[in-house]
Design a protein around this motif. Structure first.
Motif, short mmCIF file in Angstrom:
data_model
loop_
_atom_site.label_atom_id
_atom_site.label_comp_id
_atom_site.label_asym_id
_atom_site.label_seq_id
_atom_site.Cartn_x
_atom_site.Cartn_y
_atom_site.Cartn_z
N SER A 23 0.84 -1.20 0.00
CA SER A 23 0.00 0.00 0.00
C SER A 23 0.87 1.25 0.00
CB SER A 23 -0.90 0.00 1.23
OG SER A 23 -0.18 0.40 2.38
N PRO A 24 0.27 2.41 -0.26
CA PRO A 24 1.02 3.67 -0.17
C PRO A 24 1.55 3.94 1.24
CG PRO A 24 -1.03 4.00 -1.35
CD PRO A 24 -1.08 2.61 -0.77
N ALA A 25 1.03 3.23 2.25
CA ALA A 25 1.50 3.38 3.63
C ALA A 25 2.63 2.39 3.93
CB ALA A 25 0.35 3.17 4.61
N TYR A 26 3.12 1.71 2.89
CA TYR A 26 4.20 0.73 3.01
C TYR A 26 3.82 -0.44 3.91
CZ TYR A 26 6.69 4.50 0.77
OH TYR A 26 7.04 5.49 -0.10
N TYR A 73 -10.36 2.86 -13.11
CA TYR A 73 -10.28 2.13 -11.84
C TYR A 73 -9.69 3.03 -10.76
CZ TYR A 73 -10.47 -1.43 -15.43
OH TYR A 73 -10.83 -2.16 -16.53
N LYS A 74 -10.05 2.73 -9.52
CA LYS A 74 -9.49 3.43 -8.36
C LYS A 74 -9.37 2.42 -7.23
CE LYS A 74 -8.52 7.17 -5.89
NZ LYS A 74 -7.46 8.10 -6.20
N VAL A 75 -8.20 2.34 -6.63
CA VAL A 75 -7.98 1.45 -5.49
C VAL A 75 -8.16 2.27 -4.21
CG1 VAL A 75 -6.30 0.03 -4.26
CG2 VAL A 75 -6.41 -0.03 -6.76
N VAL A 76 -8.94 1.70 -3.29
CA VAL A 76 -9.10 2.29 -1.96
C VAL A 76 -8.49 1.30 -0.98
CG1 VAL A 76 -10.70 3.15 -0.22
CG2 VAL A 76 -11.21 3.50 -2.65
N TRP A 77 -7.50 1.78 -0.23
CA TRP A 77 -6.79 0.95 0.74
C TRP A 77 -7.50 1.00 2.07
CZ3 TRP A 77 -2.96 -2.23 -0.68
CH2 TRP A 77 -2.39 -2.01 -1.96
N LEU A 78 -7.44 -0.10 2.79
CA LEU A 78 -8.10 -0.20 4.09
C LEU A 78 -7.08 -0.62 5.15
CD1 LEU A 78 -10.13 -1.57 1.73
CD2 LEU A 78 -11.66 -1.37 3.63
N GLY A 79 -7.17 0.00 6.32
CA GLY A 79 -6.41 -0.50 7.45
C GLY A 79 -5.29 0.36 7.98
N SER A 80 -4.86 1.40 7.31
CA SER A 80 -3.76 2.21 7.82
C SER A 80 -4.18 3.66 8.00
CB SER A 80 -2.57 2.13 6.87
OG SER A 80 -1.98 0.87 6.91
N ASN A 81 -5.36 3.87 8.55
CA ASN A 81 -5.87 5.23 8.71
C ASN A 81 -4.96 6.11 9.55
OD1 ASN A 81 -8.00 7.14 8.15
ND2 ASN A 81 -8.47 7.03 10.32
N ASP A 82 -4.25 5.54 10.52
CA ASP A 82 -3.35 6.35 11.34
C ASP A 82 -2.13 6.82 10.55
OD1 ASP A 82 -5.03 6.03 13.50
OD2 ASP A 82 -3.94 4.33 14.31
N ILE A 83 -1.87 6.20 9.41
CA ILE A 83 -0.71 6.56 8.61
C ILE A 83 -1.10 7.50 7.48
CG2 ILE A 83 1.12 5.66 7.13
CD1 ILE A 83 0.96 3.07 8.84
N LEU A 84 -2.15 7.15 6.73
CA LEU A 84 -2.64 7.98 5.63
C LEU A 84 -4.14 8.19 5.79
CD1 LEU A 84 -0.81 6.32 2.58
CD2 LEU A 84 -0.22 8.44 3.72
N GLU A 85 -4.58 9.42 5.69
CA GLU A 85 -6.01 9.69 5.86
C GLU A 85 -6.86 9.16 4.72
OE1 GLU A 85 -6.84 14.05 3.92
OE2 GLU A 85 -6.56 13.95 6.08
N THR A 86 -6.24 8.81 3.60
CA THR A 86 -6.99 8.28 2.47
C THR A 86 -7.23 6.77 2.58
OG1 THR A 86 -4.94 8.07 1.22
CG2 THR A 86 -6.27 10.06 0.84
#
Length: 170
Positions: A23-26, A73-86
């Motif tokens: 993910s973008p949050a590594y 297409y658009k990917v929505v990542w789940l699970g790292s809200n404390d790292i990235l607000e998206t």
């Protein structure tokens, strides 16, 4: 299910992302891919994502989440809200479940049921926006599923023939 409000489709998802797509949050977070089959871009800002049928407005997508381009297409990542607000502050349930996308008014746009997850595979529509789903070990987050190879069967779990404390014969 496609709403008359907007025609977004949940096209692919990965609940057990074990070392497969970073993910973008590594992190190796769960994710969903949204598909826009229309000829116009659809802005996601202010829409809601939830894994709970009785709480369709659980997490509001932030203003900077962006849009899904026409036929894109658009990917929505789940699970790292404390790292990235998206990224949503919850994961997809590895035991299976349903993911819901609602509009800015909390009206359901689309949802997708998914089975118990298998590590390193995504649950995807066999054709973009189609009705048939399957498992693939070649996830395509943010791209067409046309290049994916889908499993035709699930093999039984391996059976251990030698105990863990015994030496294997030479």
């Amino acid at each position: 299910m496609i709403s008359t409000i907007c025609a977004i489709i949940i096209n692919e998802l990965m609940a057990a992302n074990v070392g497969t797509v970073m993910s973008p949050a590594y992190n190796f977070d769960s994710w969903i891919e949204l598909y826009n089959p229309t000829e116009q871009s659809i802005n996601l800002a202010g829409m809601y994502l939830s894994g709970r049928p009785n709480a369709l407005t659980y997490w509001q997508l932030p203003a900077d989440i962006g849009s899904i381009p026409a036929k894109g297409y658009k990917v929505v990542w789940l699970g790292s809200n404390d790292i990235l607000e998206t990224q949503a502050p919850f994961h997809l349930d590895c035991d299976g479940g349903t993911i819901y996308l609602s509009d800015q008014n909390g009206q359901l746009v689309t949802s997708a049921d998914y089975p118990e997850a298998m590590s390193r595979t995504s649950w995807a529509r066999k054709t973009d926006g189609g009705d048939e789903w399957g498992w693939t070990a070649t996830p395509t987050p943010g791209a067409s599923n046309a290049t994916s190879a889908f499993a035709s069967e699930r093999l039984a779990a391996p059976v251990v023939s030698v105990g863990s404390l015994q030496k294997a014969p030479r």
